[in-house]
Design a protein around this motif. Structure first.
Motif, PDB file in Angstrom:
ATOM      1  N   GLN A  84      29.237 -14.685 -38.904  1.00  0.00           N
ATOM      2  CA  GLN A  84      30.167 -14.042 -37.869  1.00  0.00           C
ATOM      3  C   GLN A  84      30.482 -14.968 -36.527  1.00  0.00           C
ATOM      4  O   GLN A  84      31.687 -14.704 -36.032  1.00  0.00           O
ATOM      5  CB  GLN A  84      29.561 -12.376 -37.442  1.00  0.00           C
ATOM      6  CG  GLN A  84      29.455 -11.644 -38.542  1.00  0.00           C
ATOM      7  CD  GLN A  84      28.594 -10.404 -38.204  1.00  0.00           C
ATOM      8  OE1 GLN A  84      27.934 -10.249 -37.437  1.00  0.00           O
ATOM      9  NE2 GLN A  84      28.862  -9.257 -39.046  1.00  0.00           N
ATOM     10  N   ARG A  85      29.786 -15.703 -36.321  1.00  0.00           N
ATOM     11  CA  ARG A  85      30.003 -16.459 -34.993  1.00  0.00           C
ATOM     12  C   ARG A  85      30.537 -17.787 -35.464  1.00  0.00           C
ATOM     13  O   ARG A  85      30.780 -18.677 -34.577  1.00  0.00           O
ATOM     14  CB  ARG A  85      28.583 -16.743 -34.378  1.00  0.00           C
ATOM     15  CG  ARG A  85      27.951 -15.319 -33.788  1.00  0.00           C
ATOM     16  CD  ARG A  85      26.527 -15.682 -33.273  1.00  0.00           C
ATOM     17  NE  ARG A  85      26.594 -16.671 -32.057  1.00  0.00           N
ATOM     18  CZ  ARG A  85      26.339 -16.159 -30.771  1.00  0.00           C
ATOM     19  NH1 ARG A  85      25.987 -15.050 -30.582  1.00  0.00           N
ATOM     20  NH2 ARG A  85      26.507 -17.168 -29.969  1.00  0.00           N
ATOM     21  N   GLY A  86      30.660 -18.303 -36.777  1.00  0.00           N
ATOM     22  CA  GLY A  86      30.941 -19.345 -37.204  1.00  0.00           C
ATOM     23  C   GLY A  86      29.972 -20.417 -36.991  1.00  0.00           C
ATOM     24  O   GLY A  86      30.421 -21.639 -36.710  1.00  0.00           O
ATOM     25  N   GLU A  87      28.749 -20.231 -37.253  1.00  0.00           N
ATOM     26  CA  GLU A  87      27.784 -20.988 -37.187  1.00  0.00           C
ATOM     27  C   GLU A  87      26.675 -21.181 -38.331  1.00  0.00           C
ATOM     28  O   GLU A  87      27.001 -20.469 -39.124  1.00  0.00           O
ATOM     29  CB  GLU A  87      26.844 -20.593 -35.891  1.00  0.00           C
ATOM     30  CG  GLU A  87      27.474 -20.622 -34.512  1.00  0.00           C
ATOM     31  CD  GLU A  87      26.555 -20.132 -33.623  1.00  0.00           C
ATOM     32  OE1 GLU A  87      25.471 -19.905 -34.061  1.00  0.00           O
ATOM     33  OE2 GLU A  87      26.963 -20.030 -32.498  1.00  0.00           O
ATOM     34  N   ARG A  88      26.039 -22.314 -38.254  1.00  0.00           N
ATOM     35  CA  ARG A  88      25.362 -22.601 -39.458  1.00  0.00           C
ATOM     36  C   ARG A  88      23.796 -23.016 -38.972  1.00  0.00           C
ATOM     37  O   ARG A  88      23.849 -23.748 -38.054  1.00  0.00           O
ATOM     38  CB  ARG A  88      25.832 -23.656 -40.317  1.00  0.00           C
ATOM     39  CG  ARG A  88      24.920 -24.082 -41.535  1.00  0.00           C
ATOM     40  CD  ARG A  88      25.782 -25.154 -42.150  1.00  0.00           C
ATOM     41  NE  ARG A  88      25.062 -25.536 -43.512  1.00  0.00           N
ATOM     42  CZ  ARG A  88      25.468 -26.271 -44.426  1.00  0.00           C
ATOM     43  NH1 ARG A  88      26.431 -27.246 -43.933  1.00  0.00           N
ATOM     44  NH2 ARG A  88      24.856 -26.575 -45.331  1.00  0.00           N
ATOM     45  N   SER A  89      22.962 -22.541 -39.500  1.00  0.00           N
ATOM     46  CA  SER A  89      21.502 -22.851 -39.215  1.00  0.00           C
ATOM     47  C   SER A  89      21.359 -24.458 -39.579  1.00  0.00           C
ATOM     48  O   SER A  89      21.583 -24.771 -40.821  1.00  0.00           O
ATOM     49  CB  SER A  89      20.338 -22.283 -39.983  1.00  0.00           C
ATOM     50  OG  SER A  89      20.648 -20.663 -39.520  1.00  0.00           O
ATOM     51  N   VAL A  90      20.925 -25.231 -38.839  1.00  0.00           N
ATOM     52  CA  VAL A  90      20.764 -26.613 -39.003  1.00  0.00           C
ATOM     53  C   VAL A  90      19.573 -27.264 -38.615  1.00  0.00           C
ATOM     54  O   VAL A  90      19.133 -28.463 -39.372  1.00  0.00           O
ATOM     55  CB  VAL A  90      22.053 -27.408 -38.420  1.00  0.00           C
ATOM     56  CG1 VAL A  90      23.343 -27.184 -38.753  1.00  0.00           C
ATOM     57  CG2 VAL A  90      21.618 -27.530 -36.689  1.00  0.00           C
TER      58      VAL A  90
END
Length: 162
Positions: A84-90
């Motif tokens: 939803q936030r346009g993020e990815r766990s990295v």
């Protein structure tokens, strides 16, 4: 995808340090970056860390050592929120009780962030020494078949405080 440098804001370092100090047990955290950080497919020199997530977790102790368990529905919640936030766990981070910050078999079995190019940071002494110098941490980079341990020099060069 591998990045030459990982730009980590000081505010995220402080937030992560505070999370590690919440108890006298292992703590797990996740750092995120923009999911479209390299939509072109071209090699990228750096990635900017955007947020620290401390998922709901339950610490434990057994004859094999200390650990932390995160329920599957909590991991799903994190993934949905990232989407939803346009993020990815990295980057996944967790603490160990002493100076031994080798990646254990349990660490490998319960990896959360595991795509090629992601990092796993293991912090000694339950994080009581902080993260600003990255002194004593082990950083592992996920490769196709396994995790590769960075040297201390590589850690100091590639993890950039901003």
């Amino acid at each position: 995808m591998s990045y030459e440098s990982w730009n980590i804001p000081n505010a995220i370092l402080r937030e992560t340090e505070a999370a590690f100090l919440r108890g006298d047990h292992e703590v797990f955290a996740i750092w995120t970056a923009a999911s479209a950080a390299n939509a072109s497919g071209a090699p990228s020199q750096s990635i900017d860390i955007l947020r620290c997530i401390v998922p709901a977790q339950e610490p434990g102790v057994s004859a094999s050592g200390v650990w932390v368990h995160i329920e599957g529905k909590e991991l799903q919640r994190v993934q949905v929120e990232n989407f939803q936030r346009g993020e990815r766990s990295v980057i996944q981070l967790h603490t160990h009780p002493g100076e031994d910050v080798r990646m254990s078999l349990l660490d490998r079995e319960w990896e959360v962030v595991r795509h090629v190019g992601s990092l796993s940071v293991i912090v000694p002494f339950y994080g009581r020494r902080g993260l600003h110098s990255f002194d004593g941490v082990n950083v592992y980079e996920r490769e196709e078949d396994d995790w590769r341990l960075w040297s201390p020099a590589e850690t100091m060069q590639r993890l950039v405080r901003v």
